[in-house]
Design a protein around this motif. Structure first.
Motif, mmCIF file in Angstrom:
data_model
loop_
_atom_site.group_PDB
_atom_site.id
_atom_site.type_symbol
_atom_site.label_atom_id
_atom_site.label_comp_id
_atom_site.label_asym_id
_atom_site.label_seq_id
_atom_site.Cartn_x
_atom_site.Cartn_y
_atom_site.Cartn_z
ATOM 1 N N LEU A 13 44.722 38.751 48.009
ATOM 2 C CA LEU A 13 46.016 39.328 47.662
ATOM 3 C C LEU A 13 46.701 39.923 48.885
ATOM 4 N N GLU A 14 45.917 40.542 49.737
ATOM 5 C CA GLU A 14 46.481 41.129 50.952
ATOM 6 C C GLU A 14 46.999 40.037 51.883
ATOM 7 N N ARG A 17 50.224 38.784 50.412
ATOM 8 C CA ARG A 17 51.319 39.733 50.649
ATOM 9 C C ARG A 17 51.858 39.612 52.070
ATOM 10 N N GLN A 18 50.944 39.532 53.033
ATOM 11 C CA GLN A 18 51.366 39.430 54.421
ATOM 12 C C GLN A 18 52.085 38.115 54.701
ATOM 13 N N ARG A 22 56.106 40.669 52.301
ATOM 14 C CA ARG A 22 56.563 41.682 51.337
ATOM 15 C C ARG A 22 55.803 42.993 51.532
ATOM 16 N N LYS A 24 55.075 44.991 49.127
ATOM 17 C CA LYS A 24 54.220 45.223 47.961
ATOM 18 C C LYS A 24 54.248 43.998 47.059
ATOM 19 N N LEU A 25 53.067 43.647 46.516
ATOM 20 C CA LEU A 25 52.959 42.562 45.542
ATOM 21 C C LEU A 25 52.997 43.134 44.130
ATOM 22 N N THR A 53 50.288 48.823 48.341
ATOM 23 C CA THR A 53 50.557 47.410 48.612
ATOM 24 C C THR A 53 50.551 46.523 47.368
ATOM 25 N N ILE A 54 50.008 47.015 46.259
ATOM 26 C CA ILE A 54 49.936 46.210 45.033
ATOM 27 C C ILE A 54 50.393 47.044 43.840
#
Length: 239
Positions: A13-14, A17-18, A22, A24-25, A53-54
């Motif tokens: 997920l990280e 996102r990167q 973004r 935040k996801l 971040t999420i």
């Protein structure tokens, strides 16, 4: 299960996102039964450990009672639990199961049993042209037997019921039969702190006979279209 979901997927997920650039996801978790419990736990862990971040939310269908009232209240902004009518699983904890057993053990069924016997004897009398044993003699014998062997037991069952400490998580929505069709309303999760003993308490927990059926009928009632159908794979299941 919820902890595993977080640990298994947080790195991916990280990276996602990167790669999307973004800050935040937004992650939506959906589950049924134990899967709903895992989704709720995962959403809470994401919220506590990775909220910067999420942004995780969870919707659970028939989620078990897994959180304390305080913990369940703390998740109401990002966890939603949907319960269909008499679904037994969201209502099942150690305390509610014990209370249900004690309620059944203390239920005095003897008067209703005697009414059944009287109706049976009246029916037999219409079919048999003579009395094998007088009706009153049979009634008195059975009543005496119940007084001696059964009715005293009901008084020995504890009147104390354990206090439930677990409840379904988040904000609870109850879909229920209203006698005409289906209705739905936001309901305090503590409402499910007692087992509702009905003939559909198990079927209401299943997807084909419970959640799919309830949601389909609910939407049909609201849009006024009895031919409305969901366009997904569940259409292949018997409902």
């Amino acid at each position: 299960g919820g902890k595993y979901i977080v640990e298994k997927h947080i790195e991916l997920l990280e990276l996602l996102r990167q790669s999307l650039g973004r800050p935040k996801l937004r992650l939506a978790l959906v589950g049924h039964s134990l899967g709903a419990g895992a989704a709720a736990v995962a959403a809470k862990l994401f919220h506590e450990q990775h909220n910067e971040t999420i942004e995780a939310t969870a919707v659970g269908f028939g989620c078990p009672a897994i959180f304390s009232s305080e913990l369940a209240e703390s998740t109401k902004d990002y966890v939603t639990t949907v319960v269909v009518d008499s679904d037994v699983i969201p209502r099942s904890s150690g305390a509610t199961v014990v209370s249900s057993l004690l309620d059944m053990m203390s239920f005095d069924w003897t008067d209703r049993a005697m009414e059944d016997v009287k109706q049976l004897l009246d029916f037999v009398k219409t079919q048999v042209p003579f009395d094998i044993v007088p009706k009153e003699q049979i009634i008195n014998f059975l009543d005496s037997h119940l007084d001696k062997h059964d009715r005293p037991f009901f008084e020995t069952v504890s009147k104390t019921r354990p206090t439930p400490h677990l409840t379904p998580p988040g904000t609870c929505i109850h879909l229920f039969r209203d006698g005409i069709g289906w209705s739905g309303k936001y309901t305090p999760c503590e409402f499910f702190n007692t087992v509702d003993v009905t003939r559909t308490m198990l079927l209401d927990h299943l997807i084909p006979t419970g959640y799919h059926r309830a949601l389909l009928d609910f939407v049909r009632d609201r849009v006024g279209d009895l031919s409305f159908d969901f366009q997904h794979d569940l259409l292949a299941l018997p409902v």
